[in-house]
Scaffold this motif. Structure first.
Motif, mmCIF file in Angstrom:
data_model
loop_
_atom_site.group_PDB
_atom_site.id
_atom_site.type_symbol
_atom_site.label_atom_id
_atom_site.label_comp_id
_atom_site.label_asym_id
_atom_site.label_seq_id
_atom_site.Cartn_x
_atom_site.Cartn_y
_atom_site.Cartn_z
ATOM 1 N N MET A 1 0.842 -1.203 0.000
ATOM 2 C CA MET A 1 0.000 0.000 0.000
ATOM 3 C C MET A 1 0.876 1.252 0.000
ATOM 4 S SD MET A 1 -2.700 1.269 2.906
ATOM 5 C CE MET A 1 -3.546 2.828 2.715
ATOM 6 N N ASN A 2 0.552 2.188 -0.893
ATOM 7 C CA ASN A 2 1.293 3.445 -0.959
ATOM 8 C C ASN A 2 0.603 4.493 -0.079
ATOM 9 O OD1 ASN A 2 3.245 2.525 -2.782
ATOM 10 N ND2 ASN A 2 1.883 2.926 -4.528
ATOM 11 N N ILE A 3 1.366 5.042 0.847
ATOM 12 C CA ILE A 3 0.843 6.086 1.731
ATOM 13 C C ILE A 3 1.530 7.398 1.376
ATOM 14 C CG2 ILE A 3 0.546 6.809 4.130
ATOM 15 C CD1 ILE A 3 0.884 3.847 4.900
ATOM 16 N N LEU B 1 5.034 1.700 6.679
ATOM 17 C CA LEU B 1 3.751 1.821 7.376
ATOM 18 C C LEU B 1 3.876 2.637 8.656
ATOM 19 C CD1 LEU B 1 2.253 -1.766 6.920
ATOM 20 C CD2 LEU B 1 1.541 0.338 5.777
ATOM 21 N N HIS B 2 4.921 3.426 8.755
ATOM 22 C CA HIS B 2 5.117 4.296 9.918
ATOM 23 C C HIS B 2 4.926 5.754 9.504
ATOM 24 C CE1 HIS B 2 7.330 6.688 12.927
ATOM 25 N NE2 HIS B 2 6.935 5.751 13.769
ATOM 26 N N VAL B 3 4.038 6.445 10.216
ATOM 27 C CA VAL B 3 3.742 7.849 9.928
ATOM 28 C C VAL B 3 3.992 8.669 11.185
ATOM 29 C CG1 VAL B 3 1.929 9.510 9.343
ATOM 30 C CG2 VAL B 3 2.017 7.301 8.179
ATOM 31 N N GLU C 1 -5.053 9.720 15.732
ATOM 32 C CA GLU C 1 -4.564 8.360 15.462
ATOM 33 C C GLU C 1 -5.710 7.476 14.974
ATOM 34 O OE1 GLU C 1 -2.251 4.684 17.767
ATOM 35 O OE2 GLU C 1 -2.561 6.620 18.772
ATOM 36 N N ALA C 2 -6.871 7.597 15.637
ATOM 37 C CA ALA C 2 -8.033 6.792 15.249
ATOM 38 C C ALA C 2 -8.494 7.143 13.831
ATOM 39 C CB ALA C 2 -9.178 7.004 16.242
ATOM 40 N N ALA C 3 -8.427 8.426 13.466
ATOM 41 C CA ALA C 3 -8.862 8.850 12.126
ATOM 42 C C ALA C 3 -7.963 8.250 11.051
ATOM 43 C CB ALA C 3 -8.849 10.380 12.036
ATOM 44 N N VAL D 1 -7.253 5.626 6.508
ATOM 45 C CA VAL D 1 -6.096 5.262 5.684
ATOM 46 C C VAL D 1 -5.823 3.767 5.798
ATOM 47 C CG1 VAL D 1 -3.680 5.754 5.142
ATOM 48 C CG2 VAL D 1 -5.140 7.581 6.028
ATOM 49 N N SER D 2 -5.384 3.313 6.970
ATOM 50 C CA SER D 2 -5.159 1.882 7.171
ATOM 51 C C SER D 2 -4.973 1.599 8.661
ATOM 52 C CB SER D 2 -3.908 1.411 6.419
ATOM 53 O OG SER D 2 -3.584 0.083 6.784
ATOM 54 N N LYS D 3 -5.586 0.509 9.122
ATOM 55 C CA LYS D 3 -5.440 0.132 10.531
ATOM 56 C C LYS D 3 -4.061 -0.461 10.807
ATOM 57 C CE LYS D 3 -7.713 -4.369 9.791
ATOM 58 N NZ LYS D 3 -6.494 -5.154 9.805
ATOM 59 N N ASP D 4 -3.302 -0.736 9.762
ATOM 60 C CA ASP D 4 -1.971 -1.323 9.931
ATOM 61 C C ASP D 4 -0.873 -0.278 10.123
ATOM 62 O OD1 ASP D 4 -2.980 -3.929 9.578
ATOM 63 O OD2 ASP D 4 -2.927 -3.689 7.393
ATOM 64 N N ILE D 5 -1.237 0.987 10.013
ATOM 65 C CA ILE D 5 -0.234 2.055 10.132
ATOM 66 C C ILE D 5 0.154 2.268 11.593
ATOM 67 C CG2 ILE D 5 0.129 4.554 9.865
ATOM 68 C CD1 ILE D 5 -1.557 4.450 7.368
ATOM 69 N N THR D 6 1.431 2.444 11.838
ATOM 70 C CA THR D 6 1.922 2.866 13.149
ATOM 71 C C THR D 6 2.004 4.382 13.137
ATOM 72 O OG1 THR D 6 3.235 0.851 13.385
ATOM 73 C CG2 THR D 6 3.803 2.711 14.815
ATOM 74 N N VAL D 7 1.301 5.007 14.072
ATOM 75 C CA VAL D 7 1.203 6.474 14.087
ATOM 76 C C VAL D 7 1.990 7.040 15.269
ATOM 77 C CG1 VAL D 7 -0.350 8.454 14.104
ATOM 78 C CG2 VAL D 7 -1.094 6.298 13.066
ATOM 79 N N GLU D 8 2.871 7.973 14.972
ATOM 80 C CA GLU D 8 3.632 8.673 16.016
ATOM 81 C C GLU D 8 3.285 10.160 15.941
ATOM 82 O OE1 GLU D 8 8.249 9.925 17.052
ATOM 83 O OE2 GLU D 8 7.870 8.269 15.658
ATOM 84 N N ILE D 9 2.659 10.665 17.013
ATOM 85 C CA ILE D 9 2.205 12.054 17.021
ATOM 86 C C ILE D 9 2.942 12.816 18.125
ATOM 87 C CG2 ILE D 9 0.238 13.610 17.243
ATOM 88 C CD1 ILE D 9 -1.564 11.301 16.366
#
Length: 371
Positions: free
Chosen positions: A1-3, A39-41, A63-65, A70-78
């Motif tokens: 998947m392209n993010i 998959l890291h944002v 993070e939930a949005a 986008v994808s539930k597999d993404i690791t989100v760092e805010i």
């Protein structure tokens, strides 16, 4: 998947800042630092102040949005950042350098009369907020009858002072994730505190303004029962975000609770009422867990809340373990599996909800003029 960045921005357009109703992109809260690696944002959100009451909820919502759109597999760092201090209005009174904004939401826990369990509610509320992930301070404002050292099991503690930015500051006692100060740490517990009103007020101001509270989300004030010089000192010293009124269902307690509500609603004070807590609402014996005995009357505070048009935050039962745990220095909320622990955690969550709503709908409280 392209993010790619626009996917992240589109997802964040669905997240609204409760204080203005704008989405966080429209409000200019997204820093121009989106980084994508597989998959890291990662990215940063910008807030006006580090104690913004919506900070944690917006981070979780963002993070939930991204996971939803986008994808539930993404690791989100805010990360969170604060705008330049020059753009943040000074919440301190004229002539004072103490940064009250760093105290976050200042909540006064009050009762019209003594003996209704106000300090027990204040202690459990403070710890409950800490258990929900908030940075919490607790000030025992009852100069003549301090009880927090015993409730927190720190009667023998002695706060020390240290030099911070060229000033000598009192370092609060840290217990159960709560920073706490009380006049009880500085006086002999067996000797009555025989102070005139001015002495008590000055001691309280010192515990507020000369203590290293740091950055807080919630600053809980356990006020003395009734209405007194101490209450006047507090509203003349701090911009109190809101008040939580504690009462039992008894008519004599409710009459005094009504006075407490009217004190905060006075035109010169103008502190919003976050809600009412009915303590000792009923008694349930351990051997008969399904039975309720309304020893002090039924739904008195609930009816008062309806009459005064304020939220009923909780009805907390009379349970022997609450008294025992308070006396032992281990407040009931520390045991989330207990019935009492669950009630107090629910109370903490409702106080957060009501505080967020108050901040979104009402202007900041002003400190009461001293003349």
């Amino acid at each position: 998947m392209n993010i790619y960045p626009q996917l992240i921005i589109d997802a964040l357009h669905t997240v609204r800042y409760p204080g203005t109703g704008k989405d966080i992109i429209e409000a200019g809260m997204l820093e121009d630092d989106i980084r994508i690696s597989g998959l890291h944002v990662s990215f940063s959100l910008i807030f006006d102040r580090p104690t913004d009451p919506f900070l944690k909820s917006l981070v979780k919502a963002s993070e939930a949005a991204i996971h939803a759109y986008v994808s539930k597999d993404i690791t989100v760092e805010i990360n969170t950042k604060t705008r330049s201090a020059a753009t943040v209005p000074d919440a301190s009174p004229s002539g004072s350098s103490f940064p009250f904004a760093r105290l976050g939401n200042i909540i006064a826990v009050s009762s019209g009369k003594g003996g209704v369990g106000k300090s027990t509610v204040a202690a459990n509320l403070a710890i409950g907020l800490a258990r929900l992930g908030h940075r919490v301070g607790l000030l025992d404002c009852d100069i003549f009858g301090p009880s927090m050292p015993k409730m927190f099991g720190v009667e023998d503690a002695r706060p020390y002072s240290e030099e911070i930015d060229g000033k000598t500051m009192i370092v609060p006692i840290d217990k159960y994730g709560v920073k706490m100060l009380s006049i009880g740490f500085f006086v002999d517990p067996a000797t009555p505190t025989l102070w005139r009103g001015g002495m008590a007020s000055n001691a309280l101001k010192q515990l507020i303004g000369e203590a290293a509270w740091g950055d807080l989300d919630y600053f809980i004030l356990d006020t003395p029962p009734g209405t007194s010089d101490i209450h006047l000192t507090l509203v003349q010293t701090l911009p109190i975000t809101g008040a939580v009124i504690v009462s039992t269902p008894q008519q004599v307690a409710l009459a005094d609770a009504r006075k407490g509500i009217n004190m905060y609603r006075n035109d010169k004070v103008n502190v919003p009422i976050l809600g009412l807590v009915e303590n000792m609402a009923w008694f349930t014996p351990a051997e008969l867990p399904d039975n309720r005995y309304y020893i002090f009357g039924r739904d008195g505070a609930k009816q008062l809340a309806e009459e005064m048009q304020v939220p009923l935050l909780a009805q907390i039962p009379l349970v022997q373990s609450v008294c025992e745990s308070g006396d032992a220095g281990t407040p009931a909320v520390l045991n989330p599996d207990s019935v009492s622990g669950q009630y107090y955690l629910q109370l903490a969550a409702r106080v957060v909800t009501q505080t967020d709503r108050r901040n979104a709908e009402q202007a900041a409280t002003r400190i009461v003029a001293t003349h």
